[in-house]
Design a protein around this motif. Structure first.
Motif, mmCIF file in Angstrom:
data_model
loop_
_atom_site.group_PDB
_atom_site.id
_atom_site.type_symbol
_atom_site.label_atom_id
_atom_site.label_comp_id
_atom_site.label_asym_id
_atom_site.label_seq_id
_atom_site.Cartn_x
_atom_site.Cartn_y
_atom_site.Cartn_z
ATOM 1 N N MET A 146 39.841 35.216 30.953
ATOM 2 C CA MET A 146 41.099 34.657 31.417
ATOM 3 C C MET A 146 41.922 34.259 30.194
ATOM 4 O O MET A 146 41.441 33.532 29.340
ATOM 5 N N ASN A 147 43.175 34.729 30.122
ATOM 6 C CA ASN A 147 44.016 34.376 28.981
ATOM 7 C C ASN A 147 44.757 33.063 29.247
ATOM 8 O O ASN A 147 44.687 32.510 30.346
ATOM 9 N N ASN A 148 45.485 32.570 28.237
ATOM 10 C CA ASN A 148 46.155 31.273 28.378
ATOM 11 C C ASN A 148 47.196 31.271 29.491
ATOM 12 O O ASN A 148 47.360 30.266 30.186
ATOM 13 N N ASP A 149 47.925 32.380 29.684
ATOM 14 C CA ASP A 149 48.914 32.431 30.757
ATOM 15 C C ASP A 149 48.251 32.270 32.122
ATOM 16 O O ASP A 149 48.760 31.559 32.991
ATOM 17 N N GLN A 150 47.126 32.925 32.299
ATOM 18 C CA GLN A 150 46.398 32.810 33.561
ATOM 19 C C GLN A 150 45.867 31.391 33.740
ATOM 20 O O GLN A 150 45.905 30.836 34.838
ATOM 21 N N LEU A 151 45.350 30.808 32.642
ATOM 22 C CA LEU A 151 44.849 29.435 32.713
ATOM 23 C C LEU A 151 45.964 28.465 33.083
ATOM 24 O O LEU A 151 45.754 27.546 33.866
ATOM 25 N N GLU A 152 47.146 28.676 32.515
ATOM 26 C CA GLU A 152 48.275 27.792 32.806
ATOM 27 C C GLU A 152 48.627 27.841 34.286
ATOM 28 O O GLU A 152 48.848 26.801 34.917
ATOM 29 N N GLY A 153 48.684 29.042 34.853
ATOM 30 C CA GLY A 153 48.975 29.175 36.274
ATOM 31 C C GLY A 153 47.901 28.556 37.129
ATOM 32 O O GLY A 153 48.180 27.852 38.111
ATOM 33 N N LYS A 154 46.664 28.798 36.780
ATOM 34 C CA LYS A 154 45.541 28.235 37.522
ATOM 35 C C LYS A 154 45.565 26.713 37.429
ATOM 36 O O LYS A 154 45.286 26.015 38.395
ATOM 37 N N TRP A 155 45.915 26.210 36.251
ATOM 38 C CA TRP A 155 45.929 24.769 36.043
ATOM 39 C C TRP A 155 46.862 24.081 37.014
ATOM 40 O O TRP A 155 46.558 23.018 37.555
ATOM 41 N N LYS A 156 47.996 24.683 37.271
ATOM 42 C CA LYS A 156 48.944 24.086 38.216
ATOM 43 C C LYS A 156 48.315 23.943 39.591
ATOM 44 O O LYS A 156 48.627 23.017 40.325
ATOM 45 N N GLN A 157 47.406 24.828 39.918
ATOM 46 C CA GLN A 157 46.760 24.794 41.227
ATOM 47 C C GLN A 157 45.642 23.757 41.299
ATOM 48 O O GLN A 157 45.385 23.188 42.350
ATOM 49 N N VAL A 158 44.953 23.507 40.189
ATOM 50 C CA VAL A 158 43.747 22.682 40.250
ATOM 51 C C VAL A 158 43.875 21.301 39.609
ATOM 52 O O VAL A 158 42.930 20.528 39.625
ATOM 53 N N ARG A 159 45.030 20.967 39.070
ATOM 54 C CA ARG A 159 45.143 19.691 38.355
ATOM 55 C C ARG A 159 44.794 18.497 39.235
ATOM 56 O O ARG A 159 44.181 17.528 38.773
ATOM 57 N N GLY A 160 45.164 18.531 40.509
ATOM 58 C CA GLY A 160 44.824 17.428 41.413
ATOM 59 C C GLY A 160 43.326 17.288 41.598
ATOM 60 O O GLY A 160 42.787 16.181 41.588
ATOM 61 N N GLN A 161 42.649 18.417 41.734
ATOM 62 C CA GLN A 161 41.192 18.390 41.872
ATOM 63 C C GLN A 161 40.548 17.813 40.620
ATOM 64 O O GLN A 161 39.589 17.057 40.697
ATOM 65 N N PHE A 162 41.090 18.184 39.478
ATOM 66 C CA PHE A 162 40.538 17.719 38.208
ATOM 67 C C PHE A 162 40.716 16.215 38.065
ATOM 68 O O PHE A 162 39.809 15.512 37.631
ATOM 69 N N LYS A 163 41.879 15.697 38.470
ATOM 70 C CA LYS A 163 42.126 14.259 38.379
ATOM 71 C C LYS A 163 41.201 13.496 39.316
ATOM 72 O O LYS A 163 40.755 12.403 38.984
ATOM 73 N N GLN A 164 40.895 14.064 40.475
ATOM 74 C CA GLN A 164 39.978 13.403 41.395
ATOM 75 C C GLN A 164 38.567 13.365 40.825
ATOM 76 O O GLN A 164 37.858 12.377 40.970
ATOM 77 N N LYS A 165 38.162 14.447 40.185
ATOM 78 C CA LYS A 165 36.808 14.541 39.651
ATOM 79 C C LYS A 165 36.595 13.619 38.453
ATOM 80 O O LYS A 165 35.529 13.049 38.284
ATOM 81 N N TYR A 166 37.619 13.494 37.612
ATOM 82 C CA TYR A 166 37.534 12.661 36.414
ATOM 83 C C TYR A 166 38.550 11.536 36.545
ATOM 84 O O TYR A 166 39.725 11.703 36.259
ATOM 85 N N GLY A 167 38.094 10.387 36.980
ATOM 86 C CA GLY A 167 38.965 9.261 37.278
ATOM 87 C C GLY A 167 39.841 8.795 36.138
ATOM 88 O O GLY A 167 40.910 8.241 36.369
#
Length: 61
Positions: free
Chosen positions: A1-22
């Motif tokens: 996965m390249n950085n552009d793909q990671l950036e797009g994916k990040w927009k989708q999962v940032r909420g999940q990440f914040k929930q997992k890491y308080g």
């Protein structure tokens, strides 16, 4: 996965990440163009994971 793909994916999962890491805040997960590695560095400090581990975790979400 390249950085552009990671950036797009990040927009989708940032909420999940914040929930997992308080300790992770909106400021930590904000992506500005050209600042993806800086954002990963902040998350690395908060989670204690390497950048590669974080990229793999993002990829799995």
């Amino acid at each position: 996965m390249n950085n552009d793909q990671l950036e797009g994916k990040w927009k989708q999962v940032r909420g999940q990440f914040k929930q997992k890491y308080g300790d992770v805040t909106d400021d930590d997960t904000t992506y500005s163009e050209g600042k993806f590695d800086e954002m990963l560095g902040r998350l690395q400090e908060k989670t204690g994971k390497t950048k590669e581990e974080l990229k793999k975790e993002i990829d799995k979400m």
